[in-house]
Scaffold this motif. Sequence first.
Motif, PDB file in Angstrom:
ATOM      1  N   LEU A  95       0.835  -1.198   0.000  1.00  0.00           N
ATOM      2  CA  LEU A  95       0.000   0.000   0.000  1.00  0.00           C
ATOM      3  C   LEU A  95       0.872   1.251   0.000  1.00  0.00           C
ATOM      4  O   LEU A  95       1.708   1.430   0.892  1.00  0.00           O
ATOM      5  N   THR A  97       0.535   5.285   0.208  1.00  0.00           N
ATOM      6  CA  THR A  97      -0.416   6.340   0.541  1.00  0.00           C
ATOM      7  C   THR A  97       0.128   7.699   0.102  1.00  0.00           C
ATOM      8  O   THR A  97       1.184   8.115   0.564  1.00  0.00           O
ATOM      9  N   ASN A 121      -6.417   3.495   2.791  1.00  0.00           N
ATOM     10  CA  ASN A 121      -5.457   2.403   2.906  1.00  0.00           C
ATOM     11  C   ASN A 121      -5.572   1.664   4.227  1.00  0.00           C
ATOM     12  O   ASN A 121      -5.264   0.472   4.317  1.00  0.00           O
ATOM     13  N   SER A 144      -2.031  -0.940  -3.749  1.00  0.00           N
ATOM     14  CA  SER A 144      -2.598   0.379  -3.978  1.00  0.00           C
ATOM     15  C   SER A 144      -1.480   1.364  -4.242  1.00  0.00           C
ATOM     16  O   SER A 144      -0.345   1.191  -3.794  1.00  0.00           O
TER      17      SER A 144
END
Length: 285
Positions: A95, A97, A121, A144
């Motif tokens: 992830l 961010t 997230n 992500s």
Amino acid sequence: MDKHLEQLKEEYLEIPIPPEYDAMVERMLKRKSKKTHFKQWSMGLVAAVAIFVTTVNVSPQAARAISEVPVIGQLVKVVTFIEFKKSEQGTNIDLKTPHVSGLGGDGTLEDSLNQKYLAENKKLYQDFEMETKGYKNGHLSVESGYEVRTNNDQILSLGRYKVTTQASTAEEMTYDTVDKKNHVLITLPSLFKDDRYIDVISENIKEQMKKQMKEDSNKIYWIGQDEMDPFKKIKPDQSFYINSKGKLVISFNEYDVAPGYMGVVEFTIPTSAIKDILVSDVYIH
């Protein structure tokens, strides 16, 4: 900056997630040094935070990473605030961010965006932990990240993607488009005089779909009468962004309007098709 980060931390910690992730984020938010630190955790946990200031001392590794960060205009920057990775027993999560800085104004919009990105997230991580609890030889991958689509003096369009791989792969894309001069978040309905835009844009997209399928047999869109769930209209809040040429781009997630192999699909709407229903030509022209 410290005041905004403290506020961000308070909002962020209101959403419960597993303790190791909260601890990691809290450590990052409490840092007041101008240095960017990268630390390794056991079991493949990696966290990194990069906060831009006028000058920043970084390690050679961090310098290389920062050199790839997109710069928006002269002031607004988008950086990876936290990257979290975990790989265990056939499951993987990665992830990234985003963190926006330099939007100006009173900081409300900037903080709101950054809080939302953290919360998104956090939710992905929490769902991943619940899904993989008790896995011994499971197969699940969640990733992500983000992409800056527009970076001119007026507009910031920032997309966040999520790719989930289990039996198959599903990709989703979400955008935020910001008026950097007036410090407002632009929504799709706000661009138009009334809700006629839904039908006008939808019909234009259908025409583009038909043209693409006629020109390329590898492209398939679900618009036929015999389709189980044919595309009819965009949603009032359909995902969109404004590109660097001032054109409206409508985005559909994988499987929304086409088979999975087509991935996320986008359609640039000709301004001539929507000019009569636009509120103004400030953003789209």
